[in-house]
Motif scaffolding. Structure first.
Motif, PDB file in Angstrom:
ATOM      1  N   MET A   1      15.916 -20.749   8.247  1.00 37.88           N
ATOM      2  CA  MET A   1      16.824 -19.611   8.407  1.00 37.88           C
ATOM      3  C   MET A   1      17.938 -19.749   7.370  1.00 37.88           C
ATOM      4  O   MET A   1      18.511 -20.824   7.218  1.00 37.88           O
ATOM      5  CB  MET A   1      17.448 -19.596   9.807  1.00 37.88           C
TER       6      MET A   1
ATOM      7  N   TYR B   1      21.693 -18.046   5.930  1.00 38.06           N
ATOM      8  CA  TYR B   1      22.812 -17.285   6.471  1.00 38.06           C
ATOM      9  C   TYR B   1      23.964 -17.259   5.482  1.00 38.06           C
ATOM     10  O   TYR B   1      24.084 -18.149   4.632  1.00 38.06           O
ATOM     11  CB  TYR B   1      23.262 -17.874   7.815  1.00 38.06           C
TER      12      TYR B   1
ATOM     13  N   VAL C   1      20.174  -9.051  16.870  1.00 34.54           N
ATOM     14  CA  VAL C   1      19.028  -9.655  16.192  1.00 34.54           C
ATOM     15  C   VAL C   1      17.786  -8.805  16.406  1.00 34.54           C
ATOM     16  O   VAL C   1      17.613  -8.201  17.465  1.00 34.54           O
ATOM     17  CB  VAL C   1      18.790 -11.112  16.677  1.00 34.54           C
ATOM     18  N   GLU C   2      16.949  -8.744  15.374  1.00 36.66           N
ATOM     19  CA  GLU C   2      15.651  -8.075  15.461  1.00 36.66           C
ATOM     20  C   GLU C   2      14.579  -9.080  15.105  1.00 36.66           C
ATOM     21  O   GLU C   2      14.765  -9.892  14.199  1.00 36.66           O
ATOM     22  CB  GLU C   2      15.585  -6.894  14.493  1.00 36.66           C
ATOM     23  N   GLY C   3      13.469  -9.027  15.830  1.00 38.80           N
ATOM     24  CA  GLY C   3      12.357  -9.911  15.542  1.00 38.80           C
ATOM     25  C   GLY C   3      12.266 -11.051  16.526  1.00 38.80           C
ATOM     26  O   GLY C   3      12.940 -11.072  17.555  1.00 38.80           O
TER      27      GLY C   3
ATOM     28  N   ARG D   1       9.617 -14.264  12.575  1.00 38.75           N
ATOM     29  CA  ARG D   1      10.273 -13.475  11.534  1.00 38.75           C
ATOM     30  C   ARG D   1      11.396 -12.677  12.181  1.00 38.75           C
ATOM     31  O   ARG D   1      11.143 -11.876  13.067  1.00 38.75           O
ATOM     32  CB  ARG D   1       9.297 -12.535  10.855  1.00 38.75           C
ATOM     33  N   PHE D   2      12.619 -12.883  11.701  1.00 39.73           N
ATOM     34  CA  PHE D   2      13.784 -12.257  12.337  1.00 39.73           C
ATOM     35  C   PHE D   2      14.905 -12.049  11.321  1.00 39.73           C
ATOM     36  O   PHE D   2      14.903 -12.636  10.240  1.00 39.73           O
ATOM     37  CB  PHE D   2      14.296 -13.138  13.489  1.00 39.73           C
ATOM     38  N   HIS D   3      15.848 -11.198  11.693  1.00 42.64           N
ATOM     39  CA  HIS D   3      17.097 -11.051  10.948  1.00 42.64           C
ATOM     40  C   HIS D   3      18.154 -10.549  11.922  1.00 42.64           C
ATOM     41  O   HIS D   3      17.842  -9.942  12.950  1.00 42.64           O
ATOM     42  CB  HIS D   3      16.953 -10.115   9.746  1.00 42.64           C
ATOM     43  N   GLY D   4      19.402 -10.843  11.597  1.00 37.88           N
ATOM     44  CA  GLY D   4      20.466 -10.431  12.493  1.00 37.88           C
ATOM     45  C   GLY D   4      21.838 -10.505  11.863  1.00 37.88           C
ATOM     46  O   GLY D   4      22.007 -10.954  10.729  1.00 37.88           O
TER      47      GLY D   4
ATOM     48  N   ARG E   1      25.498 -12.668   8.293  1.00 36.75           N
ATOM     49  CA  ARG E   1      24.128 -12.134   8.291  1.00 36.75           C
ATOM     50  C   ARG E   1      23.177 -13.325   8.187  1.00 36.75           C
ATOM     51  O   ARG E   1      23.475 -14.287   7.487  1.00 36.75           O
ATOM     52  CB  ARG E   1      23.906 -11.194   7.116  1.00 36.75           C
ATOM     53  N   TYR E   2      22.041 -13.240   8.879  1.00 39.71           N
ATOM     54  CA  TYR E   2      21.074 -14.326   8.842  1.00 39.71           C
ATOM     55  C   TYR E   2      19.671 -13.779   8.922  1.00 39.71           C
ATOM     56  O   TYR E   2      19.442 -12.655   9.401  1.00 39.71           O
ATOM     57  CB  TYR E   2      21.339 -15.336   9.965  1.00 39.71           C
ATOM     58  N   SER E   3      18.712 -14.545   8.416  1.00 36.34           N
ATOM     59  CA  SER E   3      17.295 -14.160   8.487  1.00 36.34           C
ATOM     60  C   SER E   3      16.436 -15.396   8.305  1.00 36.34           C
ATOM     61  O   SER E   3      16.880 -16.411   7.758  1.00 36.34           O
ATOM     62  CB  SER E   3      16.948 -13.112   7.436  1.00 36.34           C
TER      63      SER E   3
END
Length: 159
Positions: free
Chosen positions: A74, A76, A127-129, A133-136, A152-154
């Protein structure tokens, strides 16, 4: 590999509670990269490493290895708003952030909970995902709505 996500989520929660969220920079290991902070936690077969640069505005990356192979990461970036220069306010925001991050869950092991309120501040994490696999975006604002911090992070499982 299908067993990794469940075990990985539980390990991530443990690692985050034993590094920055629970210990601040007291969890610091000798950094691989000059000028960085490096936090580590191990519980076989996993190893967690968080390397970041900066404080007011910071950029970093977390990795989890299983049997010496990186399986999850991840990245950020973000931090306290540039106009906040008072050290006491700065430290209060990060103390509050660590409290929110201690509430990390196995369902969303990326950052903190969806909502956390304490000491006149509100932490939000959108957060989505899922783990693969995610991002938020996480934010902190005063209770009157004045923004104080944003990151922001993914990331996700590596293949």
């Amino acid at each position: 590999m299908s067993s990794i996500p469940g075990d990985l989520a539980a390990f991530l929660v443990e690692a985050k509670r034993h590094t920055y969220a629970g210990m601040d920079d007291d969890a610091t290991a000798a950094p691989l990269l000059r000028g960085s902070k490096q936090l580590e936690h191990r519980a076989a077969p996993y190893a967690y490493r968080d390397i970041y640069f900066g404080m007011g505005f910071f950029v970093g990356q977390e990795t989890v290895s299983r049997d010496d192979r990186v399986v999850w990461s991840m990245s950020y970036s973000g931090g306290v708003r540039a106009e906040i220069t008072d050290r006491d306010i700065f430290l209060a925001i990060y103390k509050f952030l660590r409290q929110a991050l201690l509430d990390v869950s196995v369902e969303y092991p990326f950052r903190g909970p969806h909502l956390f309120e304490q000491a006149g501040m509100i932490y939000r994490n959108e957060v989505e995902g899922a783990l693969d696999r995610f991002h938020g975006v996480e934010t902190i604002a005063r209770q009157d709505g004045v923004p104080l911090y944003a990151v922001r992070y993914s990331g996700g499982l590596l293949r």
